[in-house]
Design an enzyme around this catalytic site. Structure first.
Site, PDB file in Angstrom:
ATOM      1  N   LYS A 119       0.710  -1.444  -0.054  1.00 20.25           N
ATOM      2  CA  LYS A 119       0.144   0.076   0.024  1.00 20.25           C
ATOM      3  C   LYS A 119       0.870   1.194   0.022  1.00 20.25           C
ATOM      4  O   LYS A 119       0.589   2.128  -0.765  1.00 20.25           O
ATOM      5  CB  LYS A 119      -0.927   0.030   1.333  1.00 20.25           C
ATOM      6  CG  LYS A 119      -1.870  -1.241   1.477  1.00 20.25           C
ATOM      7  CD  LYS A 119      -3.056  -1.226   0.678  1.00 20.25           C
ATOM      8  CE  LYS A 119      -4.139  -2.185   1.017  1.00 20.25           C
ATOM      9  NZ  LYS A 119      -3.854  -3.490   0.843  1.00 20.25           N
TER      10      LYS A 119
HETATM   11  C1  LIG Z   1      -4.439  -4.541   0.391  1.00 21.48           C
HETATM   12  C2  LIG Z   1      -3.622  -5.970   0.264  1.00 21.48           C
HETATM   13  C3  LIG Z   1      -3.999  -6.815  -0.690  1.00 21.48           C
HETATM   14  C4  LIG Z   1      -5.165  -6.454  -1.771  1.00 21.48           C
HETATM   15  O1  LIG Z   1      -4.879  -5.674  -2.855  1.00 21.48           O
HETATM   16  P1  LIG Z   1      -6.244  -5.136  -3.548  1.00 21.48           P
HETATM   17  O2  LIG Z   1      -5.640  -3.834  -4.021  1.00 21.48           O
HETATM   18  O3  LIG Z   1      -7.226  -4.789  -2.499  1.00 21.48           O
HETATM   19  O4  LIG Z   1      -6.566  -6.046  -4.480  1.00 21.48           O
HETATM   20  C5  LIG Z   1      -2.790  -7.941  -0.851  1.00 21.48           C
HETATM   21  N1  LIG Z   1      -1.952  -8.346  -0.342  1.00 21.48           N
HETATM   22  C6  LIG Z   1      -1.787  -7.145   1.045  1.00 21.48           C
HETATM   23  C7  LIG Z   1      -0.484  -7.583   1.754  1.00 21.48           C
HETATM   24  C8  LIG Z   1      -2.447  -6.136   1.017  1.00 21.48           C
HETATM   25  O5  LIG Z   1      -2.298  -5.178   1.976  1.00 21.48           O
END
Ligand SMILES: *Cc1c(COP(=O)(O)O)cnc(C)c1O
Length: 476
Positions: A119
């Protein structure tokens, strides 16, 4: 470049980037997308290959985001992007390095940022863009968010110290991993307030919704959001598809696909956009865990949102979703950008039946050929097996979310090279790693001893009024 809503019925001209930056949803409830995708030629890709090698990730990111943002002066935008992707903030100066596993799969490492979750790749840019735009407008913003772990810490690291931004982050008391709690609660910035709610994640989200539905409160405090439907987050994520593709194709001549651990469809939506721009991505391999809303859609053509009770708590918790908030963007493109049809599916059908069915449509049946999506899912046991296998073969520890991607990539039958997006560092999910291989994952030096730092968190009952009081008490 103008931005249109996925539910637009008017055909009116779209909005410029700066006007949608601070917004979440469009006024009609839809999501924003650019009115068209800029096209990237083979010559351009060749030039970017050199640029990435010689000047680094931020230089490439500037080129790509410039194609979508034409209302911030170029020199300002260059500074914004350079601050967001300053190499010293990342565990590796390449920002998104790639490595090859013994069996030919590649990993693109997206979790080297300040909170060691992917993120960060989006939030770092969002934080700089918010600070810039608020400064330009002389405005302030209050971010009220709910998190079960990654999003919250990533947002807090990106927004700390940004003038004009206050953050109130709600989390379910005692339900994050000890590392995640320490990461969030040890941040020392008076403009960032941790609120631990006596409830589960859904309760936190309900409180955020309740506060947002109070128009007077919302206006008075200029309440905003940094959730995954924000267009600028997606835009930031488009860049690493290019960066990973350019690095891997230095070594691999054949077709290249991406395997993406997925929850809200944000990460893979960025891959879809990169592919629509002309980046030669063979297949977009969507991986879910036991919460397979998206896997089910790509297998059957039926999109069925789950209830809270049907949503399982798994060992890849950031993918435990009941509905995928960015999915509407893909459906808009799938259906030839027909806002009326999107509205009828996402407003009427979901309200009436909790689902819609595209299985009989030519658009769904031709989607793999046109858009390249394939999908698969994993179980807890699959993740343990992959963590063990990769550790034994390569000496590399992958986190449970990345293990979802590795598992689905291996079983996909897709030809050519597959790049799995690594979305978190294993240190955040130590319990599952110990269960898989009996080894405690190493901790990056910058997080040594964070559990011993003072914890800054306010405990509240599961009640919107209690949260409102804290926000009211802390300023206008
Ligand atoms: C948010 C997240 C995901 C999923 O990503 P999306 O954009 O919601 O599909 C997968 N792995 C981790 C570690 C995340 O923090």
């Amino acid at each position: 470049m103008r931005y249109v809503s996925t539910r637009d019925l008017t055909g009116a001209p779209g909005l410029p980037f700066s006007d949608i930056l601070l917004e979440g949803l469009a006024a009609d409830g839809g999501l924003y997308l650019p009115e068209s995708y800029p096209q990237v030629s083979t010559e351009q890709l060749d030039a970017w290959r050199t640029l990435l090698a010689e000047e680094g990730y931020a230089a490439l990111a500037f080129e790509i985001v410039s194609l979508f943002i034409d209302d911030i002066p170029a020199e300002d935008l260059r500074g914004i992007v350079q601050r967001a992707y300053e190499p010293s903030k990342f565990l590796d100066p390449a920002v998104v390095p790639v490595t090859r596993l013994e069996d030919g799969l590649w990993l693109a490492h997206l979790s080297n940022g300040p909170s060691v979750a992917f993120k960060d790749m989006a939030m770092q840019l969002l934080g700089e863009l918010f600070a810039y735009e608020l400064g330009r407008r002389g405005e302030t913003i209050t971010i009220v968010g709910a998190t079960s772990g990654d999003t919250g810490s990533s947002a807090m690291y990106a927004l700390q110290g940004k003038p004009g931004v206050r953050v109130f982050m709600l989390s379910p008391k005692g339900r994050m991993t000890p590392f995640q709690q320490a990461q969030m609660f040890s941040l020392d910035d008076p403009a960032i307030v941790n609120i631990a709610v006596d409830g589960v994640f859904d309760d936190c989200q309900d409180i955020v919704k309740a506060l947002n539905s109070d128009a007077d409160f919302k206006t008075r405090h200029r309440v905003g959001a940094v959730n995954s439907i924000n267009w600028a987050r997606l835009l930031a994520q488009v860049v690493y598809y290019f960066a990973a593709w350019l690095q891997v194709t230095d070594h691999e001549p054949g077709p290249v696909s991406f395997a993406v651990p997925s929850g809200n469809f944000g990460n893979i939506a960025a891959g879809h956009i990169a592919r629509q721009m002309g980046l030669p991505i063979h297949r977009l391999i969507l991986a879910t865990n036991e919460n397979n809303v998206l896997e089910e859609f790509f297998r059957t053509g039926v999109y069925r949102v789950r209830s809270g009770a049907e949503t399982l708590a798994t060992s890849s918790p950031s993918m435990d979703i009941s509905k995928a908030s960015n999915f509407e963007r893909f459906v808009f493109d799938l259906l030839g950008r027909d806002g009326e049809q999107v509205r009828s599916l996402f407003v009427d059908s979901l309200a009436e039946d909790g689902s819609f069915d595209l299985s009989g449509t030519p658009e769904f049946r031709s989607q793999e050929e046109r858009f390249g999506f394939v999908a698969g899912q994993s179980t807890h046991q699959d993740r343990l097996t992959e963590i063990r296998r990769v550790y034994e073969a390569d000496g590399v520890i992958i986190d449970p979310h990345t293990a979802d991607g590795v598992h689905v990539a291996r079983g996909s039958g897709v030809d050519g090279t597959i790049i799995v997006l690594e979305t978190a560092l294993p240190v955040k999910f130590a319990e599952t790693i110990v269960e898989a291989i009996g080894v405690v994952p190493p901790r990056p030096e910058r997080f040594e001893g964070i559990e011993d730092l003072p914890r800054r968190v306010v405990d509240v009952p599961n009640d919107p009024a209690a949260v409102r009081e804290i926000i009211e008490a802390s300023g206008p």
